[in-house]
Design an enzyme around this catalytic site. Structure first.
Site, short mmCIF file in Angstrom:
data_model
loop_
_atom_site.label_atom_id
_atom_site.label_comp_id
_atom_site.label_asym_id
_atom_site.label_seq_id
_atom_site.Cartn_x
_atom_site.Cartn_y
_atom_site.Cartn_z
N ASN A 8 25.67 20.23 22.74
CA ASN A 8 25.39 19.36 21.78
C ASN A 8 24.31 18.18 22.54
O ASN A 8 24.54 17.26 23.10
CB ASN A 8 26.40 18.23 21.29
CG ASN A 8 26.08 17.24 20.31
OD1 ASN A 8 25.06 16.97 20.18
ND2 ASN A 8 27.17 16.89 19.67
N ARG A 71 23.98 22.34 18.24
CA ARG A 71 23.64 21.31 17.24
C ARG A 71 22.42 20.99 17.14
O ARG A 71 21.62 20.60 18.02
CB ARG A 71 24.30 20.00 17.52
CG ARG A 71 24.14 18.68 16.66
CD ARG A 71 24.28 17.23 17.20
NE ARG A 71 23.99 16.26 16.25
CZ ARG A 71 23.75 15.36 16.77
NH1 ARG A 71 23.65 14.89 17.92
NH2 ARG A 71 23.54 14.31 15.74
N HIS A 160 25.03 13.78 9.89
CA HIS A 160 26.43 13.70 10.23
C HIS A 160 27.19 15.02 9.48
O HIS A 160 28.59 14.76 9.24
CB HIS A 160 27.40 12.33 10.06
CG HIS A 160 26.85 11.53 11.13
ND1 HIS A 160 26.81 9.79 10.63
CD2 HIS A 160 26.70 11.16 12.24
CE1 HIS A 160 26.41 9.20 11.66
NE2 HIS A 160 26.17 10.03 12.45
N ARG A 221 21.36 -0.11 13.65
CA ARG A 221 20.24 0.32 12.66
C ARG A 221 20.72 -0.89 11.31
O ARG A 221 21.77 -0.95 11.07
CB ARG A 221 20.50 1.82 12.32
CG ARG A 221 20.12 2.59 13.33
CD ARG A 221 20.07 4.06 12.67
NE ARG A 221 20.16 4.92 13.74
CZ ARG A 221 20.75 6.14 14.05
NH1 ARG A 221 21.82 6.19 13.39
NH2 ARG A 221 20.78 6.89 15.16
N GLU A 362 32.97 17.30 16.09
CA GLU A 362 31.96 18.00 15.85
C GLU A 362 31.76 19.26 16.47
O GLU A 362 31.31 20.31 16.04
CB GLU A 362 30.72 17.04 15.93
CG GLU A 362 30.69 16.03 15.04
CD GLU A 362 29.41 14.98 15.17
OE1 GLU A 362 28.62 15.16 14.44
OE2 GLU A 362 29.63 14.23 16.04
#
Length: 389
Positions: A8, A71, A160, A221, A362
């Protein structure tokens, strides 16, 4: 034995896990990749260090790998599911770099090194955007000139995806309900944050858009913003495009409002009476409340609301505030159940809508998907040539 290595590669880190079936044999992370005075100079060096380290720790660690799962943040319109990486796929991911300039190059670096070091092992790309390919066109389409949108690939892609897929499936398991029959709102709340409406295992709405900037308020963000703010800053403040990009992605959200992006620190400052932190938490949770209400309306029936990721799993106060006032929709949090650890239901007994906390994983989802793709390819073609014995 069904060993899968997961790589990842983030913008400045590489996480890895080595699985044998469901068992994690090795795991770790290389941090501060490419940072001055930090770790390895680039992602290729970091991945080589990981592969060399695995060989040194356990000479059999990379023997007989079923697959390496990677990923990949952005799959664009083309990649709706995980795929075996060949030269054409690699080139197609390169073409998508303008849509994810901070992440796809890092993802490609990991794939490049793994293909060279493990030439006979199937390399599988698992895309953050793939889970959201089931979005209805009305959810994926922005209301701008359609020819311009088509020419420049402007649409909602969502992100996501591996987390929302894992967590929505795990919610069904926790509740003992068939996944195909469950309507769930999943809330991935970390430094990056997104909401997703999942109907019968399919994403039908998600808060992130063409990039991860849209949607919920995040650590740094802004989330949803009137586009006029960008024009105003350009015209009135004389700010350049790159400067505005940096402002909205790296100097906004909780950091911009409260001066820190760690929710634990924001909560502590709020409890100490800091008005800036209080406002920041109110803005943050109000945005989540709005998305939960909107997704309830879109789904028509909601069986579960599930929190995940660092903030979602550990910040009881955020969970309670985000769902406050939704009692008429059957959504409520039990204060006693809200305090605790692990995967669990935190709504009152007999509640119409189950509120859950699920630890996202994940890497495990990537391993599951990579294994499925590699085993299907082996069944079709036989054992790929050159695989380590």
């Amino acid at each position: 034995m069904s060993r899968v290595l997961v790589l990842n590669c983030g913008s400045s880190s590489v996480k890895y896990r080595l699985y044998d079936g469901e068992e994690v044999l090795r795991k770790g992370a290389v941090e501060r990749v490419g940072e001055p005075g930090g770790g390895p100079a680039d992602h290729e060096t970091a991945v080589r260090e990981i592969l060399d380290g695995l060989d040194q720790l356990d000479p059999t660690g990379l023997t007989g790998l079923t697959a390496v799962g990677h990923r990949v943040v952005h799959g664009g319109r083309r990649f709706a599911e995980p795929v075996l990486v060949d030269d054409a796929v690699f080139a197609a991911i390169e073409e998508l770099v303008p849509l994810a300039p901070l992440h796809n190059p890092a993802n490609l670096a990991g794939i490049r090194v793994a293909r060279e070091a493990l030439p006979g092992v199937p390399q599988v790309a698992v895309f953050d955007t793939a889970f959201h390919h089931t979005l209805p066109e009305a959810a994926a389409t922005y209301a701008i000139d359609r020819d311009t949108a088509r020419r420049y690939d402007i649409r909602r892609y969502g992100f996501h995806g591996t987390s929302h897929a894992y967590v929505s499936r795990r919610t069904a398991e926790l509740l003992g309900r068939p996944y195909a029959e469950l309507n769930t709102i999943t809330l991935h709340l970390g430094n990056g944050a997104s909401a997703c409406a999942v109907a019968g295992g399919h994403s039908v709405a998600t808060s992130m858009g063409m990039s991860p900037l849209e949607g919920l308020v995040m650590g740094t963000r802004s989330g949803d913003l009137d586009p006029t703010v960008i024009f105003h800053l350009r015209r009135e403040a004389g700010m350049g495009i790159d400067e505005i990009d940096d402002l909205l992605n790296h100097r906004s959200g909780l950091l911009g409002l409260a001066g820190v992006n760690d929710v634990r620190e924001v909560l502590a400052r709020r409890d100490a009476g800091d008005p800036a932190a209080t406002l920041a938490l109110d803005v943050y949770t109000r945005r989540i409340t709005g998305y939960v209400g909107a997704y309830y309306a879109l789904l028509g029936r909601v069986d579960a609301v599930t929190f995940t990721a660092g903030v979602g799993e550990h910040a009881a106060g955020v969970r309670a505030a985000a769902l406050a006032g939704l009692g008429r929709l059957g959504i409520a949090v039990d204060p006693a159940r809200n305090d605790g650890d692990g995967d669990r239901v935190i709504s009152p007994a007999g509640a119409e809508v189950a509120v859950c906390v699920i630890g996202t994983d994940e890497e495990r989802e990537i391993a599951r998907e990579a294994r499925t793709v590699a085993e299907a390819a082996t069944a079709d073609w036989g054992d790929p040539p050159g695989r380590r014995p």
